[in-house]
Design a protein around this motif. Structure first.
Motif, short mmCIF file in Angstrom:
data_model
loop_
_atom_site.label_atom_id
_atom_site.label_comp_id
_atom_site.label_asym_id
_atom_site.label_seq_id
_atom_site.Cartn_x
_atom_site.Cartn_y
_atom_site.Cartn_z
N UNK A 39 -2.11 3.56 -10.07
CA UNK A 39 -1.27 2.18 -10.14
C UNK A 39 -2.53 1.27 -9.90
N UNK A 40 -3.32 1.49 -8.92
CA UNK A 40 -4.36 0.42 -8.93
C UNK A 40 -5.34 0.49 -10.07
N UNK A 41 -5.71 1.65 -10.63
CA UNK A 41 -6.61 1.84 -11.92
C UNK A 41 -5.78 1.29 -12.86
N UNK A 42 -4.52 1.26 -13.23
CA UNK A 42 -3.82 0.72 -14.43
C UNK A 42 -3.95 -0.92 -14.20
N UNK A 43 -3.63 -1.23 -13.03
CA UNK A 43 -3.67 -2.72 -12.65
C UNK A 43 -5.07 -3.55 -13.16
N UNK A 44 -6.15 -2.69 -12.44
CA UNK A 44 -7.38 -3.21 -12.64
C UNK A 44 -7.82 -3.35 -14.10
N UNK A 45 -7.29 -2.41 -14.90
CA UNK A 45 -7.74 -2.50 -16.45
C UNK A 45 -7.30 -3.98 -16.81
N UNK A 46 -6.28 -4.40 -16.41
CA UNK A 46 -5.88 -5.95 -17.02
C UNK A 46 -6.91 -6.81 -16.33
N UNK A 47 -7.73 -6.62 -15.70
CA UNK A 47 -8.96 -7.74 -14.89
C UNK A 47 -8.10 -8.34 -13.91
N UNK A 58 -0.59 8.74 5.03
CA UNK A 58 0.84 9.01 4.80
C UNK A 58 1.81 7.96 4.72
N UNK A 59 1.61 7.23 5.90
CA UNK A 59 2.79 6.18 5.98
C UNK A 59 2.06 4.70 5.71
N UNK A 60 0.87 4.48 5.46
CA UNK A 60 0.47 3.22 4.92
C UNK A 60 -0.97 3.56 4.24
N UNK A 61 -1.35 2.29 3.51
CA UNK A 61 -2.69 2.35 2.98
C UNK A 61 -3.59 0.99 3.06
N UNK A 62 -4.76 1.12 2.80
CA UNK A 62 -5.73 0.10 2.83
C UNK A 62 -6.32 -0.32 1.70
N UNK A 63 -6.66 -1.46 1.18
CA UNK A 63 -7.12 -1.77 0.10
C UNK A 63 -8.22 -2.98 0.34
N UNK A 64 -9.25 -2.91 -0.28
CA UNK A 64 -10.46 -4.00 -0.23
C UNK A 64 -10.25 -4.85 -1.76
N UNK A 65 -9.94 -5.70 -1.81
CA UNK A 65 -9.46 -6.29 -3.19
C UNK A 65 -10.22 -7.65 -3.46
N UNK A 66 -10.68 -7.91 -4.65
CA UNK A 66 -11.25 -9.25 -4.78
C UNK A 66 -10.42 -10.05 -6.08
N UNK A 67 -9.94 -10.86 -5.75
CA UNK A 67 -9.04 -11.71 -6.87
C UNK A 67 -9.92 -11.89 -8.03
N UNK A 68 -9.34 -11.72 -9.25
CA UNK A 68 -10.12 -12.16 -10.69
C UNK A 68 -9.37 -12.89 -11.41
N UNK A 69 -8.24 -12.69 -12.28
CA UNK A 69 -7.40 -13.41 -13.10
C UNK A 69 -6.22 -13.76 -12.61
N UNK A 151 -13.27 2.23 -13.83
CA UNK A 151 -11.98 1.73 -14.33
C UNK A 151 -11.27 1.44 -12.93
N UNK A 152 -11.93 2.21 -11.81
CA UNK A 152 -10.97 1.99 -10.58
C UNK A 152 -11.91 1.11 -9.58
N UNK A 153 -13.25 1.52 -9.23
CA UNK A 153 -13.93 1.11 -8.35
C UNK A 153 -15.02 0.47 -8.66
N UNK A 154 -15.44 -0.86 -7.87
CA UNK A 154 -16.80 -1.69 -8.35
C UNK A 154 -17.49 -1.14 -7.06
#
Length: 265
Positions: A39-47, A58-69, A151-154
């Motif tokens: 899902x992350x990869x799919x959304x990232x393709x749209x910049x 298992x019960x949580x996830x961490x993401x390090x994200x930079x806003x683009x568009x 496609x996934x990670x910078x």
């Protein structure tokens, strides 16, 4: 509990955490974990964003994200809706998958960017699951093995902070990842703030501003910086609040609060 406006990052970079509703496991098996990464990869393709790191527990996830568009709120909303639809269909259930809004903190400089990513990758060790390099569902091995998955990670953004030479950057990244840190992050804040009396905090802030003859709107002005810093220290001393909760109480970003607290240590 009131819903506070999310603090905005001047860099557009956020450390984000999502948790299962009622702290239940929502990334139960490998298929679930693979799906959220897809899902992350799919959304990232749209910049919509750049992704600098992740760790799926298992019960949580961490993401390090930079806003683009798009904004972090809209980005996370689309990721959440997509995964929740999949999860409910797969497990033949209805209802909320994620617990309330996602948690986020602003990342305002390179030092904290590196510290957050180290923390994210160390989640499996902190949970006593396995060493970070043996955990399949984080971005750590993508970094240390020099894998190109644009496609996934910078990865270049992070590694270039350490060195312009990739081999040297990876060596320094491994070394840095093994260093200890006493910085508070999002889920520590969750535990610390769980039983806070919101009214007491509001009353404390109001009384402080009244006694010092400062309006809430002028607390951010340069000439009131000294009083602002004293209020930050007072909230920490009186309630042992996390940087996130202090920020919510007085409308100041976490990085500023962190620096103030460190200067008074």
């Amino acid at each position: 509990m009131p819903r506070y406006a999310r603090q905005r990052s001047s860099t557009g970079i956020y450390h984000v955490m999502v948790r299962g509703n009622e702290r239940k496991s929502i990334f139960i098996d490998d298929d679930n974990k693979e799906r959220i990464i897809d899902t992350l990869r799919e959304k990232k393709r749209k910049n919509e964003f750049e992704l600098y790191g992740y760790c799926i527990m298992d019960n949580h996830a961490h993401f390090l994200i930079k806003e683009e568009t798009d904004t972090i709120d809209r980005i996370m909303k689309r990721i959440g809706i997509s995964y929740a639809k999949y999860y409910n269909q797969k497990h033949r259930r209805i209802g909320h998958v994620f617990q309330d809004r996602f948690k986020s903190e602003e990342v305002e400089d390179e030092n904290y960017l590196l510290a957050v990513l180290r923390y994210i990758h160390n989640n499996p060790e902190k949970a006593h699951i396995c060493k970070r390099e043996n955990y399949k569902w984080s971005s750590y091995n993508i970094y240390i093995n020099g894998i190109l998955d644009r496609e996934l990670l910078s990865t270049h953004t992070i590694l270039s902070i350490l060195s312009n030479n990739q081999s040297e950057a990876i060596r320094l990244f491994k070394e840095y990842s093994q260093q200890a840190s006493d910085v508070e992050f999002i889920d520590e804040d969750d535990i610390k703030d769980e039983f806070i009396d919101e009214k007491k905090i509001r009353d404390f802030v109001f009384n402080y501003l009244y006694i010092n003859e400062i309006s809430f709107s002028k607390l951010k002005e340069f000439e009131n910086r000294g009083q602002r810093d004293k209020l930050i220290i007072a909230l920490k001393d009186e309630f042992n609040l996390s940087t996130r909760k202090i920020g919510e109480a007085i409308g100041i970003n976490r990085e500023t609060i962190r620096k103030v607290l460190e200067s008074f240590r």
